[in-house]
Design a protein around this motif. Sequence first.
Motif, short mmCIF file in Angstrom:
data_model
loop_
_atom_site.label_atom_id
_atom_site.label_comp_id
_atom_site.label_asym_id
_atom_site.label_seq_id
_atom_site.Cartn_x
_atom_site.Cartn_y
_atom_site.Cartn_z
N UNK A 1 0.87 -1.17 0.00
CA UNK A 1 0.00 0.00 0.00
C UNK A 1 0.90 1.22 0.00
N UNK A 2 0.66 2.14 -0.92
CA UNK A 2 1.45 3.36 -0.99
C UNK A 2 0.91 4.39 -0.01
N UNK A 3 1.84 5.13 0.59
CA UNK A 3 1.51 6.21 1.51
C UNK A 3 2.10 7.48 0.91
N UNK A 4 1.24 8.42 0.54
CA UNK A 4 1.75 9.58 -0.17
C UNK A 4 0.90 10.81 0.06
N UNK A 5 1.53 11.97 0.00
CA UNK A 5 0.81 13.24 0.11
C UNK A 5 0.36 13.73 -1.26
N UNK A 6 0.98 13.22 -2.30
CA UNK A 6 0.70 13.69 -3.66
C UNK A 6 -0.15 12.67 -4.40
N UNK A 7 -1.44 12.94 -4.53
CA UNK A 7 -2.30 12.01 -5.25
C UNK A 7 -3.18 12.77 -6.23
N UNK A 8 -2.63 13.01 -7.39
CA UNK A 8 -3.40 13.59 -8.49
C UNK A 8 -4.09 12.45 -9.22
N UNK A 9 -5.12 12.73 -9.99
CA UNK A 9 -5.76 11.66 -10.77
C UNK A 9 -4.77 10.87 -11.63
N UNK A 10 -3.79 11.56 -12.20
CA UNK A 10 -2.79 10.87 -13.03
C UNK A 10 -1.92 9.94 -12.17
N UNK B 1 -2.97 8.37 -9.40
CA UNK B 1 -3.81 7.20 -9.09
C UNK B 1 -3.79 6.20 -10.24
N UNK B 2 -3.86 6.71 -11.47
CA UNK B 2 -3.80 5.83 -12.65
C UNK B 2 -2.45 5.12 -12.71
N UNK B 3 -1.38 5.88 -12.50
CA UNK B 3 -0.04 5.29 -12.56
C UNK B 3 0.14 4.23 -11.47
N UNK B 4 -0.32 4.54 -10.24
CA UNK B 4 -0.19 3.58 -9.14
C UNK B 4 -1.02 2.32 -9.41
N UNK B 5 -2.22 2.49 -9.95
CA UNK B 5 -3.08 1.35 -10.26
C UNK B 5 -2.40 0.44 -11.29
N UNK C 1 0.16 -2.05 -9.94
CA UNK C 1 -0.33 -3.26 -9.29
C UNK C 1 -0.25 -3.21 -7.78
N UNK C 2 -0.19 -2.01 -7.21
CA UNK C 2 -0.19 -1.90 -5.75
C UNK C 2 -1.59 -2.22 -5.22
N UNK C 3 -1.66 -2.58 -3.94
CA UNK C 3 -2.94 -2.95 -3.33
C UNK C 3 -3.82 -1.73 -3.09
N UNK C 4 -3.21 -0.55 -2.99
CA UNK C 4 -3.99 0.65 -2.76
C UNK C 4 -3.12 1.82 -2.37
N UNK C 5 -3.78 2.95 -2.09
CA UNK C 5 -3.09 4.18 -1.72
C UNK C 5 -3.78 4.78 -0.50
#
Length: 128
Positions: free
Chosen positions: A81-90, A92-96, A99-103
């Motif tokens: 699971x990623x822990x981050x302060x920066x979560x733009x829509x782009x 979220x797409x990149x993280x998805x 193959x991470x379990x979530x953010x």
Amino acid sequence: MTKRILVIDDELDIREIVCLSIEAFSGWDAEGAASGGQGLEKAQQGHWDAILLDISMPDMDGVEVFERLQQTPQTQPIPVILLTAKVLPSDRDRFAKLGVAGVITKPFDPVNIGRQMAELLTWPSPSR
């Protein structure tokens, strides 16, 4: 059996709060790693049920750590699971696509971080 969580974050205060919160409010065991390199070592040395991984770290960022975890047969099955302060829509797409379990976004709620993790990993809600 108690879940074991590895928390990889270069910021000592964040790492300590996350570990204490997971232990106090979820009843799970948590251990911290201060860098991507240290996190990779610890990931290979123990049995972990999940890894909570900061994205923004010096030397080796969270994406690189995740990619290295995926390249090692011993650590590849551990959900991250990623822990981050920066979560733009782009982002979220990149993280998805990684193959991470979530953010989980910073700032996070210390009381509910274990519940958030359980939901992302489809685990039963923590006991506490």
